[in-house]
Design an enzyme around this catalytic site. Structure first.
Site, PDB file in Angstrom:
ATOM      1  N   ASP A 117      19.168  36.820  67.316  1.00  0.00           N
ATOM      2  CA  ASP A 117      19.789  37.543  68.420  1.00  0.00           C
ATOM      3  C   ASP A 117      18.781  37.957  69.482  1.00  0.00           C
ATOM      4  OD1 ASP A 117      22.554  37.621  67.596  1.00  0.00           O
ATOM      5  OD2 ASP A 117      21.874  38.879  65.947  1.00  0.00           O
TER       6      ASP A 117
ATOM      7  N   GLU B  90      35.141  38.147  66.403  1.00  0.00           N
ATOM      8  CA  GLU B  90      33.959  38.166  65.541  1.00  0.00           C
ATOM      9  C   GLU B  90      33.394  39.577  65.556  1.00  0.00           C
ATOM     10  OE1 GLU B  90      31.132  35.305  66.924  1.00  0.00           O
ATOM     11  OE2 GLU B  90      32.198  33.601  66.054  1.00  0.00           O
TER      12      GLU B  90
END
Length: 267
Positions: free
Chosen positions: A60, A49
């Site tokens: 995040d 990824e």
């Protein structure tokens, strides 16, 4: 059959689960990312990824936020990431997923981006803030280009959401193991295995689990229930401490250990 489907099929034949590794494209620069991807594959990563850096990465935690900041500071752009993937395709056929937020794709243009990503050799898109009910335009674009579009499930996803993701997703389904933002955790949730087994029973696509997995032991524990394990923040932390050849060496050693953990959990 896509590269992702092929990879999961070959792993299944061998009785193995997938190790999926996440790094931010362009941290600290794209030339380093190119070397890192090749090292991750060499060390045992089954899928890669690549995070698309974004100035407001709401899902995040601090580790990946800082990584995104470093990538943006080095001038990383979406077109430059696609050029990176094109270069990588001259050297490797490892499945590559671009993971990020919808804003940069919207600014690029969904149809044009899907076409350009497919031409570059990207295998799938995972758009963190784009649920299935809002993804019709991008889904049409990815379908027409042969790209997989991967959706998220969480511990709070109900039956209708699971069914929607199962219907519209392709490649694999990404199960977020904890609520909250990304980041390494000290332990896997007690009920994770039972929940993953339950969700997996409603899916035909492989189910991979990410968020918070930071050790080979945790990777093995998750691999016992899931089809694959994603490790991100624990890898990205190495970019804060190391650079150059030492960075590659440290990442390679850690990924090799993670792969051994996943293999143990696969048995």
């Amino acid at each position: 059959m896509s590269r992702i489907s092929d990879r999961f099929a070959s792993l299944k034949e061998r009785g193995e689960k997938a190790l999926v590794t996440f790094v931010t494209a362009g941290d600290p620069d794209l030339a380093t990312t190119e070397k890192v991807v090749l090292e991750l594959e060499r060390a045992g990563a089954d899928l890669i990824e690549l995070g698309v850096p974004f100035s407001d990465p709401m899902a995040d935690g601090p580790t990946i936020q800082l990584s995104s900041d470093r990538a943006l500071a080095s001038g990383t752009t979406l077109p430059a990431i696609l050029e990176l993937v094109s270069r990588l395709r001259e050297k490797t056929q490892v499945p590559i997923v671009l993971m990020g937020y919808f804003n940069p794709i919207f600014a690029y243009g969904s149809e044009r981006f899907a076409f350009d990503a497919a031409q570059a050799g990207v295998d799938a898109l995972l758009v963190v803030d784009l649920p299935p009910e809002e993804a019709a335009e991008l889904k049409g674009a990815t379908d027409s280009c042969g790209l997989d579009l991967i959706f998220l499930l969480t511990p709070t996803s109900d039956g209708s959401r699971i069914a929607s993701v199962a219907r519209q997703g392709s490649g694999f389904i990404y199960y977020v193991s904890v609520t909250g933002v990304t980041g390494a955790r000290s332990a896997v949730a007690d009920d994770l295995a039972a929940r993953v087994t339950e969700v997996r029973g409603a899916l035909e696509l492989p189910l991979v689990v990410g968020f918070g997995i930071s050790t080979p032991e945790q990777a093995g524990e998750v691999a016992r229930a899931a089809d694959g394990v994603v490790v991100g923040s624990a890898l990205v932390k190495y970019f804060e401490k190391y650079q150059g050849a030492e960075l590659l060496e440290q990442l390679g050693g850690f990924v090799s250990a993670l792969k051994q953990g996943v293999l143990k959990g696969s048995r």
